[in-house]
Each structure stands twice: as C-alpha cells, then as structure tokens.
Scaffold this motif. Structure first.
Motif, PDB file in Angstrom:
ATOM      1  N   LEU A  19       0.829  -1.203   0.000  1.00  0.00           N
ATOM      2  CA  LEU A  19       0.000   0.000   0.000  1.00  0.00           C
ATOM      3  C   LEU A  19       0.870   1.263   0.000  1.00  0.00           C
ATOM      4  N   ILE A  20       1.949   1.225   0.755  1.00  0.00           N
ATOM      5  CA  ILE A  20       2.883   2.357   0.754  1.00  0.00           C
ATOM      6  C   ILE A  20       3.508   2.533  -0.626  1.00  0.00           C
ATOM      7  N   ALA A  21       3.823   1.417  -1.298  1.00  0.00           N
ATOM      8  CA  ALA A  21       4.371   1.481  -2.659  1.00  0.00           C
ATOM      9  C   ALA A  21       3.347   2.057  -3.631  1.00  0.00           C
ATOM     10  N   VAL A  22       2.077   1.723  -3.433  1.00  0.00           N
ATOM     11  CA  VAL A  22       1.011   2.238  -4.300  1.00  0.00           C
ATOM     12  C   VAL A  22       0.945   3.764  -4.220  1.00  0.00           C
ATOM     13  N   VAL A  23       0.952   4.297  -3.004  1.00  0.00           N
ATOM     14  CA  VAL A  23       0.831   5.752  -2.870  1.00  0.00           C
ATOM     15  C   VAL A  23       2.127   6.459  -3.262  1.00  0.00           C
ATOM     16  N   GLU A  24       3.248   5.766  -3.172  1.00  0.00           N
ATOM     17  CA  GLU A  24       4.493   6.372  -3.658  1.00  0.00           C
ATOM     18  C   GLU A  24       4.458   6.507  -5.174  1.00  0.00           C
ATOM     19  N   GLU A  25       3.902   5.501  -5.869  1.00  0.00           N
ATOM     20  CA  GLU A  25       3.741   5.639  -7.323  1.00  0.00           C
ATOM     21  C   GLU A  25       2.759   6.763  -7.643  1.00  0.00           C
ATOM     22  N   GLN A  26       1.734   6.898  -6.831  1.00  0.00           N
ATOM     23  CA  GLN A  26       0.795   8.010  -6.979  1.00  0.00           C
ATOM     24  C   GLN A  26       1.535   9.350  -6.911  1.00  0.00           C
ATOM     25  N   ALA A  27       2.414   9.497  -5.903  1.00  0.00           N
ATOM     26  CA  ALA A  27       3.170  10.744  -5.735  1.00  0.00           C
ATOM     27  C   ALA A  27       4.150  10.970  -6.877  1.00  0.00           C
ATOM     28  N   GLN A  28       4.824   9.910  -7.301  1.00  0.00           N
ATOM     29  CA  GLN A  28       5.789  10.052  -8.389  1.00  0.00           C
ATOM     30  C   GLN A  28       5.088  10.426  -9.694  1.00  0.00           C
ATOM     31  N   THR A  29       3.888   9.936  -9.901  1.00  0.00           N
ATOM     32  CA  THR A  29       3.103  10.330 -11.075  1.00  0.00           C
ATOM     33  C   THR A  29       2.809  11.820 -11.041  1.00  0.00           C
ATOM     34  N   LEU A  30       2.448  12.307  -9.868  1.00  0.00           N
ATOM     35  CA  LEU A  30       2.180  13.734  -9.711  1.00  0.00           C
ATOM     36  C   LEU A  30       3.433  14.558 -10.020  1.00  0.00           C
ATOM     37  N   MET A  31       4.571  14.119  -9.519  1.00  0.00           N
ATOM     38  CA  MET A  31       5.815  14.845  -9.786  1.00  0.00           C
ATOM     39  C   MET A  31       6.157  14.852 -11.277  1.00  0.00           C
ATOM     40  N   ARG A  32       5.972  13.719 -11.930  1.00  0.00           N
ATOM     41  CA  ARG A  32       6.357  13.620 -13.347  1.00  0.00           C
ATOM     42  C   ARG A  32       5.453  14.443 -14.263  1.00  0.00           C
ATOM     43  N   THR A  33       4.210  14.639 -13.845  1.00  0.00           N
ATOM     44  CA  THR A  33       3.258  15.299 -14.736  1.00  0.00           C
ATOM     45  C   THR A  33       2.941  16.733 -14.339  1.00  0.00           C
ATOM     46  N   ALA A  34       3.403  17.200 -13.188  1.00  0.00           N
ATOM     47  CA  ALA A  34       3.091  18.550 -12.721  1.00  0.00           C
ATOM     48  C   ALA A  34       3.701  19.605 -13.640  1.00  0.00           C
ATOM     49  N   PHE A  35       3.028  20.725 -13.753  1.00  0.00           N
ATOM     50  CA  PHE A  35       3.527  21.859 -14.519  1.00  0.00           C
ATOM     51  C   PHE A  35       4.366  22.795 -13.646  1.00  0.00           C
ATOM     52  N   SER A  36       3.980  22.979 -12.383  1.00  0.00           N
ATOM     53  CA  SER A  36       4.682  23.909 -11.503  1.00  0.00           C
ATOM     54  C   SER A  36       6.034  23.335 -11.086  1.00  0.00           C
ATOM     55  N   PRO A  37       7.128  24.080 -11.285  1.00  0.00           N
ATOM     56  CA  PRO A  37       8.448  23.576 -10.903  1.00  0.00           C
ATOM     57  C   PRO A  37       8.570  23.243  -9.423  1.00  0.00           C
ATOM     58  N   ILE A  38       7.805  23.941  -8.563  1.00  0.00           N
ATOM     59  CA  ILE A  38       7.914  23.666  -7.133  1.00  0.00           C
ATOM     60  C   ILE A  38       7.434  22.257  -6.802  1.00  0.00           C
ATOM     61  N   VAL A  39       6.599  21.696  -7.671  1.00  0.00           N
ATOM     62  CA  VAL A  39       6.146  20.312  -7.518  1.00  0.00           C
ATOM     63  C   VAL A  39       7.060  19.377  -8.301  1.00  0.00           C
ATOM     64  N   ARG A  40       7.263  19.708  -9.558  1.00  0.00           N
ATOM     65  CA  ARG A  40       8.015  18.831 -10.470  1.00  0.00           C
ATOM     66  C   ARG A  40       9.473  18.671 -10.042  1.00  0.00           C
ATOM     67  N   GLU A  41      10.093  19.749  -9.607  1.00  0.00           N
ATOM     68  CA  GLU A  41      11.512  19.719  -9.261  1.00  0.00           C
ATOM     69  C   GLU A  41      11.767  19.575  -7.765  1.00  0.00           C
ATOM     70  N   CYS A  42      10.809  20.028  -6.952  1.00  0.00           N
ATOM     71  CA  CYS A  42      11.088  20.158  -5.520  1.00  0.00           C
ATOM     72  C   CYS A  42      10.238  19.250  -4.629  1.00  0.00           C
ATOM     73  N   GLY A  43       9.193  18.645  -5.194  1.00  0.00           N
ATOM     74  CA  GLY A  43       8.410  17.690  -4.415  1.00  0.00           C
ATOM     75  C   GLY A  43       7.462  18.295  -3.411  1.00  0.00           C
ATOM     76  N   ASP A  44       6.937  19.493  -3.693  1.00  0.00           N
ATOM     77  CA  ASP A  44       6.005  20.143  -2.766  1.00  0.00           C
ATOM     78  C   ASP A  44       4.603  19.581  -2.992  1.00  0.00           C
TER      79      ASP A  44
END
Length: 557
Positions: A19-44
């Motif tokens: 389950l932890i791995a599932v939500v980590e993939e969820q977060a990594q998807t958000l990072m890879r597809t985000a437009f805002s650099p503060i999310v894409r580059e910095c993980g906010d």
C-alpha cells in the motif's frame, strides 16, 4: 494483535508495504506530470490512500509534512460534503479552502473514490502547490483571505468521468498562469487515478474484497507502536517559548507539552494573536507541523497514518496566530507553521536532549518572484515562480547541522538551471555562506548567499516572506546562535523581510539565508573538524582563531 481468522499477519504486513508502494507511485506520477516547478523539481506535494471512514492508511514517502498531515484531515471534510453513498466511479472532488484543505489557497486538494468490481473500496487524495491562483499573489501582504486569490469551496471536479468545464473555466480565468494552473489540476486528478488502478491490482493479487481488515491492522499496530514509545518517556508537563520576526512586530510562540499514558498533547496558549497580514496559520496546518516534530523525536521509524497520528494531539486558542479563523489572510502560513517543530523541540530537549537538534532556519526562504513579460490569450501572463531555498538546520548532539536544507518542510532546492529556464532571471551567485552556522561542539548548518538579476532589462517583483532576520536560531548548551538572515539590493539598500518589493533592472537581489544554531562550547569542537571547516571555506580564519580557539600550528603538532 492476534492473528486474523481470514488473513495472516505476514500477508497483512506485505499488503501494508504494498500500500505504501502504491501511494508512492501516486506521488511520483504527480511529480512527473506537474507543470509547476515547485512540484516537479522540488516535491512540494502529498499523496495518500484513505479508507471509507476517512482514515489515512498510507502516505507517500515523497511529500511534505504540512501537506500530508493536513490532507489527512481534509478527506474527512470531503466526506461530510460528499457522502460515500453518493460517490460514483469517475467522480473527483476539489477544494483549496485553507480551513478544510492544507492551510492556504495555493494548495489544491483533490480526492477521488476508488472502485473495484463496481464497489467503492477506498479514497485517494493528493495535494500540490500551484504557483499562481490570482489575487495579490503568493506573499504575505493581503489583509484577508479574499485578497489572496481564487477560493474554491468543496466542489465536484469530475462527475462520472466528465470534467466540470464551468469550474475549469473559472480556474483558468483567475490566474496569471492559466496553462500551468490547468495542467496542475489535471496532474492531481491523474495521479489519483493511477493510485486507484494500482490498488485494484493489489486487491486482485491478494484476493481481498475490502480494505477493512488491513486498515484496522495498520491503524491498531501503528497506534500501539507510538504508545509504546511514549511509555518510555517520563510523564509530566514542559514549556517553551520562541520569539520570531512577525510581519511588522515580533511574535511569540508558546508551547505547553504534556506526556500522559494516552499520548502527547501540545497546547499553544499564550501565543500571539492573529496578525493583520498573511502569516496566520489555520489550525490544521498548526497540527500538521506540530505532530511531525513530535514524530521525528518519538516515532521516527513508525509509518505515518491515522493510527500513528492519533496519540499526538494539538490545541491552540481561537484567534491566535496558530488558530486563525476565516477570513484571516493565510498565504504565507508556512513562515510560522514551519517553526513549530523547533518550538516543540524546546520542550522535548528538557526530556530527551540527545534526540533533539538545536534551532535551525526552519521556515523556507523561498524566492517568490513574478514578472510581466509578453503573453496573453492561449498562454501565461508573465512569469511567476517560488524558487525554493533555505538556510541551515540546527546542530545535532553528535553531528553538525545540515547546510542549505529545507527542514522541516522537506522540499528540495530549485536548481538554478530550472529557475533560469522558467524565468528571465540570472543567478550570478549561489554558494554557502561562510561563518553562518552557529559555532559549537557540533556546528549549525550553513546558510547560503544568492545574487539574482533580471536578464531582460525589466524589473521583477519579490514577494518576500522570510523570517529569522531579527531573531536568529538560538544556540544551546554554550553553542552560538546561527547567523541572522539578510535581504538587500547589491547597490546597498536593505530590503524588508516580508512584503512586496520591486527589484529594478541593472541591480541585483542579494539574499543571505540564516544558519542553524550550534550545540556545546566551540572550544570543545574536535580540532580536526575545525581544520576541515577552515580548509573547506566554511569558517573564516578569524572565526577559527577567536571563536574556536584554533591554532593551526598546534593542530599540526
């Protein structure tokens, strides 16, 4: 916990890790597809999975405490507005309400129901910071929340797979960066969909029809583990206070920490009243960073979920700056909220001093910049960016503090290359700030020096939101304070630590972030470490001699 009749403990533990791995993939998807650099580059960001009662079962490792722990409460609000029985496959819900979300309007929270074989089995939720949502901008100058930007109540973003076009049109129309903002909304929704698909795959693989048993196991074991750690601590009450810069006058944060058989409670009675500017903190964000600070000391190795959070509770009187009511301005709530681990550490160091660091910069020193360049229909109107940076963390009992590190936030620093690509700004300098770490047996982490100039012969806006300028991190046990922060123009004018200011073309913005505080007397520092700091340029020869009482020739002997 006794073994279940239907699922063995080993299987439950494997599914928990999955389950932890599932939500980590969820977060990594958000990072890879985000437009805002503060999310894409910095993980906010934050990402997590919740049961149908709104209990957080797992959070992604990637993310920030302010987002994760306040998002944990926001899902309960979504359930009040959108009851379980009304949810359908393809639905998704959105808000940026600071009091039901993560503390300010720049964070959008999206919650999505996950279905398996037509049955609702879980909720996925995520948060990320969007750079511009209109209004006065991402700074502390507003006097109420309505000045700060677009306010989205609890609304349905997708209805059985169909996007709410009216809402999306409103979002696009109320931002200087419509391309980025719209892209970030779809990024948030998309990462929840990925999480839901992976959860269904997991449930198919293990042959389970619901998360009820797994959820009860996760929450019970986590709660028990935290209570076992708390039981090792002495019972009683401890106090601490910290003075910080505030907007136009100093503020006091006061904490009373009580340890009992049922958990740890932190109360902020005596803290300063609500501010007239946008540095106020909604209670959910106060809770988020307080329990994170407690967890860092008490429950370091226990996964973060509803069970591990339950024994850690927080209260703050209404109308104080740590429990600001609507419509208080809250855009820069992180400036004060991120100080709270240090405030609670001041109580905990009276109990377990070896586990607790000295005070650090704590609050992010983001360079919130904005400019007006050609743009318009079909594109963005100018540029806006939060260039994430920080000073040093406090010294630890047996280790130096970390330099230029965003603790407790956890976001990464924005690479210069990204900032220069996304904006017309030029970074002429970005390096460690010598002598900024508080001297001690263990030294505070160093801040940094940055010099930035417009590269297009046009001014740019600085929406300053800095602290630790008038009240730097405090040393302990004979350790020195960290160096105070400083903001100025290269031409010589000192700038304010908070508020909108214009950086003229041809001049440079100079930012010196604070250093973390030291622990122990500087003369007790290992001579090899002093020599190494001197050789690396982290301290000056004068500091080595006068503060550390270091004589190079004696070290050689």
């Amino acid at each position: 916990m006794s073994q279940s009749n239907s699922v063995g403990l080993i299987d439950l533990q494997i599914m928990w890790n999955r389950l932890i791995a599932v939500v980590e993939e969820q977060a990594q998807t958000l990072m890879r597809t985000a437009f805002s650099p503060i999310v894409r580059e910095c993980g906010d960001l934050s990402a997590g999975v919740f049961d149908l009662e709104g209990r957080m079962l797992a959070q992604a490792v990637t993310g920030t405490p302010g987002h994760v722990n306040s998002m944990a409460e926001s899902v309960k609000h979504f359930l009040r507005y959108f009851p379980i029985e009304t949810m359908r496959a393809g639905d998704a819900y959105i808000t940026n309400d600071p009091w039901m979300g993560t503390g300010h309007l720049n964070d959008f929270v999206i919650t999505t129901p996950a279905f398996r074989n037509g049955k609702l089995v879980a909720l996925f939720s995520c948060t990320s910071h969007l750079m511009d949502i209109g209004g006065i901008g991402f700074g502390p100058d507003a006097t109420d929340v309505f000045m700060e930007g677009l306010y989205i109540p609890m609304l349905k973003l997708f209805d059985q797979g169909k996007v709410n076009e009216t809402l999306m049109s409103m979002i696009r129309a109320n931002t200087r960066l419509p391309v980025d903002t719209e892209g970030d909304v779809y990024s948030l929704a998309g990462c929840n969909d990925v999480g839901a698909r992976r959860l269904v795959e997991m449930m198919d693989e293990f042959g389970i029809d619901s998360l009820d048993e797994l959820g009860d196991h996760i929450i019970a074991r986590s709660r028990e583990a935290v209570l076992e750690e708390i039981a090792k601590l002495p019972k009683g009450t401890w106090h601490n206070a910290m003075t910080i810069d505030g907007y136009d006058e100093p503020l006091t944060l006061k904490a009373t920490l009580t340890i009992s058989d049922t958990g740890i409670h932190v109360d902020y009675s005596g803290t300063s009243a609500v501010s007239g500017r946008g540095i106020n903190v909604p209670h959910a964000y106060t809770t988020a960073y307080t329990v994170f600070g407690l967890g860092c000391v008490v429950a370091t190795h226990i996964p973060n979920n509803a069970g591990s959070l339950e024994p850690l509770t927080v209260s703050a009187p209404a109308d104080t700056i740590l429990n600001a009511p609507k419509p208080s301005a809250v855009a820069s709530r992180h400036i004060i909220g991120q100080m709270l681990p240090d405030v609670t550490f001041g109580c905990l160091r009276q109990i377990v001093p070896d586990r607790v660091p000295a005070e650090g910069t704590s609050c992010l020193w983001n360079l919130n910049v904005r400019g007006h360049v050609k743009g318009g229909e079909g594109g963005n109107y100018g540029f806006g960016m939060a260039i994430t940076s920080n000073g040093g963390t406090g010294a630890r009992q047996d280790k130096d503090g970390l330099s230029a590190t965003a603790y407790p936030s956890g976001v990464r620093g924005t690479p210069v290359e990204i900032a220069e690509t996304q904006t017309p700004l030029i970074f002429w300098r970005k390096e460690f700030r010598p002598d900024s770490g508080g001297a001690g047996r263990t030294r505070g982490g160093l801040g940094q020096i940055m010099e930035i100039e417009s590269g297009i012969a046009e001014p740019f806006d600085l929406l300053a939101a800095f602290d630790r300028i008038d009240h730097p991190p405090r040393g302990r046990d004979g350790g020195r304070d960290g160096e105070a922060g400083f903001v100025a123009l290269k031409s010589g004018k000192t700038l304010k630590g908070k508020g909108f200011q214009l950086i003229p073309p041809g001049d440079r913005l100079v930012v010196m972030t604070p250093g973390g505080a030291g622990i122990g007397k500087p003369a007790e520092r290992d001579r090899v470490q002093v020599a190494s700091d001197l050789a690396d340029g982290l301290i000056s020869a004068e500091t080595a001699e006068k503060v550390y009482e270091f004589k190079p020739q004696k070290a050689a002997e």
